[in-house]
Design a protein around this motif. Structure first.
Motif, PDB file in Angstrom:
ATOM      1  N   LEU A  17       0.842  -1.194   0.000  1.00 53.45           N
ATOM      2  CA  LEU A  17       0.000   0.000   0.000  1.00 53.45           C
ATOM      3  C   LEU A  17       0.877   1.244   0.000  1.00 53.45           C
ATOM      4  CD1 LEU A  17      -2.707  -1.040   2.654  1.00 53.45           C
ATOM      5  CD2 LEU A  17      -3.090  -0.717   0.206  1.00 53.45           C
ATOM      6  N   ASN A  18       0.671   2.116  -0.982  1.00 54.64           N
ATOM      7  CA  ASN A  18       1.469   3.333  -1.045  1.00 54.64           C
ATOM      8  C   ASN A  18       1.319   4.185   0.215  1.00 54.64           C
ATOM      9  OD1 ASN A  18       2.431   2.719  -3.613  1.00 54.64           O
ATOM     10  ND2 ASN A  18       0.731   3.769  -4.650  1.00 54.64           N
ATOM     11  N   GLU A  19       0.117   4.124   0.817  1.00 51.31           N
ATOM     12  CA  GLU A  19      -0.151   4.946   2.008  1.00 51.31           C
ATOM     13  C   GLU A  19       0.575   4.426   3.248  1.00 51.31           C
ATOM     14  OE1 GLU A  19      -3.605   5.266  -0.818  1.00 51.31           O
ATOM     15  OE2 GLU A  19      -2.344   3.658  -0.028  1.00 51.31           O
ATOM     16  N   ILE A  20       1.045   3.193   3.200  1.00 55.97           N
ATOM     17  CA  ILE A  20       1.750   2.616   4.349  1.00 55.97           C
ATOM     18  C   ILE A  20       3.202   2.330   3.982  1.00 55.97           C
ATOM     19  CG2 ILE A  20       1.819   0.735   6.036  1.00 55.97           C
ATOM     20  CD1 ILE A  20      -1.179   0.471   5.792  1.00 55.97           C
ATOM     21  N   GLY A  21       3.444   1.295   3.217  1.00 52.77           N
ATOM     22  CA  GLY A  21       4.800   0.982   2.799  1.00 52.77           C
ATOM     23  C   GLY A  21       5.723   0.654   3.961  1.00 52.77           C
ATOM     24  N   ALA A  22       7.024   0.577   3.687  1.00 49.17           N
ATOM     25  CA  ALA A  22       8.008   0.236   4.718  1.00 49.17           C
ATOM     26  C   ALA A  22       8.082   1.310   5.800  1.00 49.17           C
ATOM     27  CB  ALA A  22       9.381   0.033   4.086  1.00 49.17           C
ATOM     28  N   GLU A  23       7.974   2.572   5.387  1.00 48.42           N
ATOM     29  CA  GLU A  23       8.051   3.666   6.361  1.00 48.42           C
ATOM     30  C   GLU A  23       6.890   3.605   7.342  1.00 48.42           C
ATOM     31  OE1 GLU A  23       8.079   8.582   6.492  1.00 48.42           O
ATOM     32  OE2 GLU A  23       8.271   7.525   4.574  1.00 48.42           O
ATOM     33  N   GLY A  24       5.692   3.365   6.825  1.00 45.67           N
ATOM     34  CA  GLY A  24       4.529   3.267   7.703  1.00 45.67           C
ATOM     35  C   GLY A  24       4.600   2.053   8.605  1.00 45.67           C
ATOM     36  N   GLN A  25       5.065   0.944   8.069  1.00 49.40           N
ATOM     37  CA  GLN A  25       5.168  -0.261   8.885  1.00 49.40           C
ATOM     38  C   GLN A  25       6.166  -0.088  10.025  1.00 49.40           C
ATOM     39  OE1 GLN A  25       2.996  -2.918   8.239  1.00 49.40           O
ATOM     40  NE2 GLN A  25       3.641  -3.407  10.320  1.00 49.40           N
ATOM     41  N   GLU A  26       7.207   0.656   9.768  1.00 49.33           N
ATOM     42  CA  GLU A  26       8.165   0.940  10.829  1.00 49.33           C
ATOM     43  C   GLU A  26       7.572   1.874  11.881  1.00 49.33           C
ATOM     44  OE1 GLU A  26      11.656   2.254   8.810  1.00 49.33           O
ATOM     45  OE2 GLU A  26      12.113   0.260   8.013  1.00 49.33           O
ATOM     46  N   LYS A  27       6.682   2.764  11.459  1.00 45.95           N
ATOM     47  CA  LYS A  27       5.960   3.598  12.437  1.00 45.95           C
ATOM     48  C   LYS A  27       5.122   2.717  13.357  1.00 45.95           C
ATOM     49  CE  LYS A  27       5.394   7.832   9.667  1.00 45.95           C
ATOM     50  NZ  LYS A  27       4.381   8.704   8.994  1.00 45.95           N
ATOM     51  N   LEU A  28       4.459   1.723  12.764  1.00 43.27           N
ATOM     52  CA  LEU A  28       3.656   0.807  13.556  1.00 43.27           C
ATOM     53  C   LEU A  28       4.531   0.048  14.549  1.00 43.27           C
ATOM     54  CD1 LEU A  28       1.303  -0.627  10.781  1.00 43.27           C
ATOM     55  CD2 LEU A  28       0.634   0.890  12.642  1.00 43.27           C
ATOM     56  N   LYS A  29       5.693  -0.385  14.096  1.00 44.87           N
ATOM     57  CA  LYS A  29       6.590  -1.150  14.952  1.00 44.87           C
ATOM     58  C   LYS A  29       7.088  -0.329  16.138  1.00 44.87           C
ATOM     59  CE  LYS A  29      10.604  -4.232  14.743  1.00 44.87           C
ATOM     60  NZ  LYS A  29      11.586  -4.909  13.862  1.00 44.87           N
ATOM     61  N   GLN A  30       7.222   0.958  15.952  1.00 49.50           N
ATOM     62  CA  GLN A  30       7.720   1.830  17.022  1.00 49.50           C
ATOM     63  C   GLN A  30       6.603   2.310  17.956  1.00 49.50           C
ATOM     64  OE1 GLN A  30      10.505   4.948  15.652  1.00 49.50           O
ATOM     65  NE2 GLN A  30      10.676   3.805  13.745  1.00 49.50           N
ATOM     66  N   ALA A  31       5.370   2.120  17.560  1.00 49.70           N
ATOM     67  CA  ALA A  31       4.236   2.652  18.326  1.00 49.70           C
ATOM     68  C   ALA A  31       3.975   1.844  19.588  1.00 49.70           C
ATOM     69  CB  ALA A  31       2.986   2.672  17.447  1.00 49.70           C
ATOM     70  N   LYS A  32       3.432   2.551  20.596  1.00 45.15           N
ATOM     71  CA  LYS A  32       3.050   1.920  21.864  1.00 45.15           C
ATOM     72  C   LYS A  32       1.580   2.260  22.147  1.00 45.15           C
ATOM     73  CE  LYS A  32       7.707   2.294  23.829  1.00 45.15           C
ATOM     74  NZ  LYS A  32       8.515   2.824  24.952  1.00 45.15           N
ATOM     75  N   VAL A  33       0.749   1.235  22.257  1.00 43.07           N
ATOM     76  CA  VAL A  33      -0.687   1.418  22.452  1.00 43.07           C
ATOM     77  C   VAL A  33      -1.128   0.679  23.708  1.00 43.07           C
ATOM     78  CG1 VAL A  33      -2.993   1.044  21.499  1.00 43.07           C
ATOM     79  CG2 VAL A  33      -1.095   1.672  19.980  1.00 43.07           C
ATOM     80  N   LEU A  34      -1.895   1.358  24.549  1.00 42.82           N
ATOM     81  CA  LEU A  34      -2.452   0.752  25.754  1.00 42.82           C
ATOM     82  C   LEU A  34      -3.939   0.483  25.541  1.00 42.82           C
ATOM     83  CD1 LEU A  34      -2.002  -0.039  28.778  1.00 42.82           C
ATOM     84  CD2 LEU A  34      -2.782   2.274  29.357  1.00 42.82           C
ATOM     85  N   VAL A  35      -4.361  -0.760  25.733  1.00 44.89           N
ATOM     86  CA  VAL A  35      -5.765  -1.139  25.595  1.00 44.89           C
ATOM     87  C   VAL A  35      -6.335  -1.385  26.984  1.00 44.89           C
ATOM     88  CG1 VAL A  35      -7.395  -2.778  24.589  1.00 44.89           C
ATOM     89  CG2 VAL A  35      -5.325  -2.149  23.328  1.00 44.89           C
ATOM     90  N   VAL A  36      -7.336  -0.595  27.354  1.00 42.08           N
ATOM     91  CA  VAL A  36      -7.978  -0.721  28.661  1.00 42.08           C
ATOM     92  C   VAL A  36      -9.186  -1.645  28.518  1.00 42.08           C
ATOM     93  CG1 VAL A  36      -9.116   0.502  30.558  1.00 42.08           C
ATOM     94  CG2 VAL A  36      -7.220   1.594  29.304  1.00 42.08           C
ATOM     95  N   GLY A  37      -9.066  -2.844  29.063  1.00 46.23           N
ATOM     96  CA  GLY A  37     -10.135  -3.828  28.979  1.00 46.23           C
ATOM     97  C   GLY A  37      -9.870  -4.838  27.871  1.00 46.23           C
ATOM     98  N   ALA A  38      -9.869  -6.112  28.240  1.00 46.67           N
ATOM     99  CA  ALA A  38      -9.660  -7.184  27.261  1.00 46.67           C
ATOM    100  C   ALA A  38     -10.932  -8.003  27.126  1.00 46.67           C
ATOM    101  CB  ALA A  38      -8.486  -8.071  27.683  1.00 46.67           C
ATOM    102  N   GLY A  39     -12.058  -7.281  26.990  1.00 45.96           N
ATOM    103  CA  GLY A  39     -13.353  -7.925  26.860  1.00 45.96           C
ATOM    104  C   GLY A  39     -13.861  -7.894  25.437  1.00 45.96           C
ATOM    105  N   GLY A  40     -15.159  -7.629  25.287  1.00 45.57           N
ATOM    106  CA  GLY A  40     -15.777  -7.667  23.970  1.00 45.57           C
ATOM    107  C   GLY A  40     -15.143  -6.718  22.977  1.00 45.57           C
ATOM    108  N   LEU A  41     -14.885  -5.490  23.380  1.00 47.97           N
ATOM    109  CA  LEU A  41     -14.243  -4.511  22.498  1.00 47.97           C
ATOM    110  C   LEU A  41     -12.733  -4.712  22.440  1.00 47.97           C
ATOM    111  CD1 LEU A  41     -16.212  -1.299  23.539  1.00 47.97           C
ATOM    112  CD2 LEU A  41     -16.422  -2.550  21.384  1.00 47.97           C
ATOM    113  N   GLY A  42     -12.136  -4.996  23.582  1.00 50.16           N
ATOM    114  CA  GLY A  42     -10.692  -5.133  23.635  1.00 50.16           C
ATOM    115  C   GLY A  42     -10.160  -6.278  22.791  1.00 50.16           C
ATOM    116  N   CYS A  43     -10.910  -7.391  22.719  1.00 46.10           N
ATOM    117  CA  CYS A  43     -10.422  -8.561  21.964  1.00 46.10           C
ATOM    118  C   CYS A  43     -10.165  -8.252  20.490  1.00 46.10           C
ATOM    119  CB  CYS A  43     -11.402  -9.727  22.109  1.00 46.10           C
ATOM    120  SG  CYS A  43     -11.279 -10.608  23.685  1.00 46.10           S
ATOM    121  N   PRO A  44     -11.134  -7.708  19.741  1.00 44.40           N
ATOM    122  CA  PRO A  44     -10.841  -7.396  18.336  1.00 44.40           C
ATOM    123  C   PRO A  44      -9.805  -6.294  18.175  1.00 44.40           C
ATOM    124  CG  PRO A  44     -13.023  -6.591  18.937  1.00 44.40           C
ATOM    125  CD  PRO A  44     -12.556  -7.462  20.061  1.00 44.40           C
TER     126      PRO A  44
END
Length: 351
Positions: A17-44
């Motif tokens: 995908l031109n909108e993502i590519g290697a540069e975007g994938q590396e952004k994803l790899k560097q990102a840190k995300v906190l998910v509050v709750g591992a229930g119905g919404l948290g699972c997907p």
């Protein structure tokens, strides 16, 4: 941060995908995300962020897997019942993508831990199912200057938006005050279509990925609503309320949200050790009683005003429900209806 050959294979559809590519994938790899709750919404949310290659994912949940969760919380199986959700989720997700780091917090979000946790992450995803946690997430996100991806579900309907994105509108701009206790029942009280949290959670994951990648239009100042029965989807604009100034957390979010406060609570373990010292009152619905029970007098919460005189009060009365919330509301009524009687809440219910 270069992608390994195996990572390039896993993320090949992103890389094309031109909108993502290697540069975007590396952004994803560097990102840190906190998910509050591992229930119905948290699972997907967790599944799709893991599959997408978000580098570090925190999971906050102090709950354990219940058999009733399996209808919609798709990270879990029968053998997980009774085990910690956060740990079970991370174990399952590690097998999906071994290149993602997971931080497991087997605890509920509280005033004591929220600020410290949020500061460690770039984006917060709220997968909670109660108003006190939603307001706590919002206020903590504002104080720590983190975007908050919000989702909620009710029977067949869902909502999604992003709060505090680039100092945009917050949860309190949309909902300045919490609803009165009991006005919005939980899914354990009224049910929910199993596929709905999967749909809404996928939307939340999508918003998270867009922010990390810097693509598309973020749902800031817009509330997306979805109806699974009609397949209608609408978007409503809302503005930032400049008069709202959040600088500190509330002292007690249960009190802020108007939840009944009880003087005494007892755990199921302690109760089981001295059952004869108490009378027992079950305020769950009839169908819940038929499925599981620890005994005692059964009067559903909505029948209490007409039937409370049936309760034996020669001993302290332990009141229970599934989670300990309805029992608190029952005690609030009973203490006014039957003064000078000891009512004790069964902490966290019977699950």
């Amino acid at each position: 941060m270069m992608l390994s050959k195996n990572e390039q294979k896993i993320y090949s559809r992103h890389l094309r995908l031109n909108e993502i590519g290697a540069e975007g994938q590396e952004k994803l790899k560097q990102a840190k995300v906190l998910v509050v709750g591992a229930g119905g919404l948290g699972c997907p949310v967790l599944q799709y962020l893991t599959a997408a290659g978000v580098g570090t994912i925190g999971i906050v949940d102090g709950d354990v897997v219940d058999v009733s969760n399996l209808q919609r919380q798709i990270l879990y199986a029968f053998e997980d019942v009774g085990k910690a959700k956060a740990k079970c989720a991370s174990n399952r997700l590690k097998s999906l993508n071994p290149f993602v780091k997971f931080k497991v917090y087997q605890e509920f979000l509280t005033n004591e831990n929220a600020l410290g946790l949020f500061k460690k992450y770039d984006i917060i995803v709220d997968g909670s199912d109660n108003f006190q946690t939603r307001y706590l997430c919002n206020d903590t996100a504002v104080i720590t200057n983190k975007p908050l991806v919000f989702g909620s579900i009710f029977k067949f309907e869902g909502q999604v938006t992003v709060f505090n994105y680039n100092n945009g509108p917050t949860y309190r701009c949309l909902y300045p005050t919490p609803p009165s206790p009991g006005a919005v029942p939980s899914c354990s009280d009224i049910g929910v279509l199993g596929v709905l949290p999967g749909i809404v959670g996928s939307y939340q994951a999508n918003e998270t990925l867009k922010m990390i990648l810097g693509i598309g239009e973020v749902l800031s100042g817009k509330l997306l609503t979805f109806n699974a029965l009609t397949m209608n989807q609408m978007s409503f604009n809302f503005n930032k309320n400049e008069a709202i100034n959040i600088q500190v957390l509330e002292d007690n979010y249960d009190v802020f949200c108007g939840l009944p406060q009880v003087d005494e609570e007892i755990t199921l373990e302690v109760f089981n050790g001295k059952k004869m010292a108490y009378n027992l009152l079950d305020v769950r619905d009839h169908w819940e009683r038929a499925q599981d029970s620890i005994g005692g007098k059964h009067i559903p919460l909505n029948e209490l005003p007409a039937r409370y005189t049936e309760i034996e009060i020669n001993k302290p009365v332990v009141v229970y429900c599934k989670s300990g919330i309805r029992s608190k509301r029952a005690i609030e009524f009973l203490e006014a209806a039957i003064p000078n009687t000891s009512f004790i809440n069964l902490k966290d219910g019977i699950g």
